[in-house]
Design an enzyme around this catalytic site. Structure first.
Site, PDB file in Angstrom:
ATOM      1  N   CYS A  42     144.459  46.782  17.070  1.00 23.17           N
ATOM      2  CA  CYS A  42     144.206  47.377  18.386  1.00 23.17           C
ATOM      3  C   CYS A  42     144.382  48.896  18.313  1.00 23.17           C
ATOM      4  CB  CYS A  42     145.160  46.795  19.419  1.00 23.17           C
ATOM      5  SG  CYS A  42     144.908  47.459  21.087  1.00 23.17           S
ATOM      6  N   CYS A  70     150.686  51.282  22.269  1.00 21.31           N
ATOM      7  CA  CYS A  70     151.805  50.684  23.002  1.00 21.31           C
ATOM      8  C   CYS A  70     153.022  50.566  22.066  1.00 21.31           C
ATOM      9  CB  CYS A  70     151.424  49.318  23.542  1.00 21.31           C
ATOM     10  SG  CYS A  70     149.906  49.330  24.540  1.00 21.31           S
ATOM     11  N   CYS A 112     154.309  47.108  20.650  1.00 23.50           N
ATOM     12  CA  CYS A 112     153.363  46.091  20.193  1.00 23.50           C
ATOM     13  C   CYS A 112     153.170  46.082  18.680  1.00 23.50           C
ATOM     14  CB  CYS A 112     152.017  46.293  20.886  1.00 23.50           C
ATOM     15  SG  CYS A 112     150.858  44.940  20.549  1.00 23.50           S
ATOM     16  N   CYS A 124     146.161  30.131  27.679  1.00 27.15           N
ATOM     17  CA  CYS A 124     145.928  31.575  27.738  1.00 27.15           C
ATOM     18  C   CYS A 124     145.440  32.077  26.385  1.00 27.15           C
ATOM     19  CB  CYS A 124     147.212  32.300  28.125  1.00 27.15           C
ATOM     20  SG  CYS A 124     147.978  31.670  29.637  1.00 27.15           S
ATOM     21  N   CYS A 182     143.224  31.312  31.172  1.00 22.90           N
ATOM     22  CA  CYS A 182     143.626  32.698  31.380  1.00 22.90           C
ATOM     23  C   CYS A 182     143.265  33.483  30.126  1.00 22.90           C
ATOM     24  CB  CYS A 182     145.129  32.770  31.640  1.00 22.90           C
ATOM     25  SG  CYS A 182     145.780  34.454  31.868  1.00 22.90           S
ATOM     26  N   CYS A 217     147.407  37.847  36.841  1.00 21.36           N
ATOM     27  CA  CYS A 217     148.621  37.564  36.083  1.00 21.36           C
ATOM     28  C   CYS A 217     149.109  38.909  35.577  1.00 21.36           C
ATOM     29  CB  CYS A 217     148.320  36.612  34.926  1.00 21.36           C
ATOM     30  SG  CYS A 217     149.757  36.285  33.861  1.00 21.36           S
ATOM     31  N   ARG A 244     157.040  33.809  35.592  1.00 15.70           N
ATOM     32  CA  ARG A 244     156.993  33.146  34.284  1.00 15.70           C
ATOM     33  C   ARG A 244     157.941  33.799  33.289  1.00 15.70           C
ATOM     34  NH1 ARG A 244     151.821  33.138  33.675  1.00 15.70           N
ATOM     35  NH2 ARG A 244     151.646  31.025  34.502  1.00 15.70           N
TER      36      ARG A 244
END
Length: 323
Positions: free
Chosen positions: A59, A63, A66, A104, A136, A196, A268
């Site tokens: 990616c 972040c 991550c 998901c 999702c 979400c 969650r």
């Protein structure tokens, strides 16, 4: 319509009000949250959701938490190519057999791009929905017409976390703005797809930053249908590798406060749950959590395994676990 303690539903919470709730004595906070939870949900019901990485690593975002960022070269991560739809639907079917109600799918993308891979995601969504499961996806930023295509494929929910409050966000991510996040959530809501969206605690933010994130989420009308509460899983090779573990009671406070300001949302327990004791997780359920991600991994980080979860729900006794 969901009700708060005094019988109203609100989208105008101030950061000060939310911070004051979060700072209540713990037993008072959990007691209030449990009352709101019981007024809006079956207190014995906990949803299980399964999460699969359909494209791992590479990616371009930065972040700080991550493991999948291409900018964190020291992370020990095996990059995996995009999975084919038939394999993904087969894994969804297996997850359903193990008790999952929601499936998901996450791709390590900066944004959705038109083409073969997005067409494959749409096929995956249709396949998962064909099993009778909720579907999702989390794919990064997307445009309104792409959200519409996902809606037409039958997508239940789109995950796009705010991560933290707006004032602290620039300390964690510099390759996209907070406004970018809000734009994507707005596109999702306009397409009629459930939101979400939650965040991560333990990244060096203040309690007020946490309250500010909840204030932004509670400002959506309606509130996000799902609010994941993540505790940082410090991954070696990332800028946050040396952050200390989050005190489990801070997770309880975050869950309880989220329940008070967003009474109807499904809260969650997500990343970091593997480090929580059985008793800490049960306290989170008491405070208003009513969903968990289950399985051995969450994208690339460890999670409580199936055996541990079976023992957890057996210990609760009588819980009508959805799946």
């Amino acid at each position: 319509m969901a009700k708060t303690e005094d019988g109203t539903i609100r989208h105008d919470w101030s950061v000060d009000e939310i911070a004051a709730l979060m700072d209540l004595p713990l037993l008072e906070l959990v007691g209030r949250a449990n009352a709101v939870h019981r007024a809006n949900h079956d207190p014995n019901e906990v949803q299980r959701a399964s999460l699969l990485s359909i494209k791992t690593g590479g990616c371009p975002e930065d972040c700080a938490y991550c493991s999948q960022s291409a900018r964190h070269a020291e992370v020990d991560l095996t990059r995996e190519k995009f999975l084919d739809p038939a394999s993904v639907v087969a894994l969804a079917e297996q997850a359903q057999a193990n008790g999952a109600e929601r499936f998901c799918m996450g791709a390590a993308w900066r944004r959705v791009k038109e083409g073969r891979e997005f067409d494959a995601v749409l096929e995956m969504v249709r396949g998962v929905r064909g099993l009778g499961m909720e579907a999702c996806v989390t794919l990064g930023m997307l445009e309104p017409h792409q959200a519409q295509r996902l809606a037409e494929a039958g997508l239940t929910a789109y995950n796009h976390n705010l991560d933290t409050g707006p004032d602290f966000y620039g300390e964690i991510v510099t390759t996209r703005t907070y406004a970018d996040r809000i734009d994507t959530l707005t596109s999702v809501r306009a397409a009629g797809i459930e939101l979400c969206s939650g965040g991560i605690i333990g990244m060096g933010e203040t309690m007020r930053d946490r309250a500010a994130m909840l204030q932004v989420l509670a400002g959506f009308d309606p509130h996000p249908e799902s609010v994941p509460v993540n505790a940082l899983v410090a991954v070696e090779g990332t800028p946050l590798a040396d952050r200390p573990p989050v005190d489990p009671l801070e997770i309880v406070r975050m869950v309880a406060t989220a329940r008070l300001v967003m009474p109807a949302s499904r809260v969650r327990l997500s990343a970091g749950r593997a480090a929580l004791s059985r008793e800490a997780q049960i306290l989170c359920f008491l405070a208003g959590a009513n969903s968990v991600f289950y399985g051995d991994t969450l994208l690339t980080t460890p999670n409580a395994g199936l055996g541990a979860d079976a023992a957890l729900f057996d210990a609760i006794g009588g819980a009508s676990v959805r799946g």
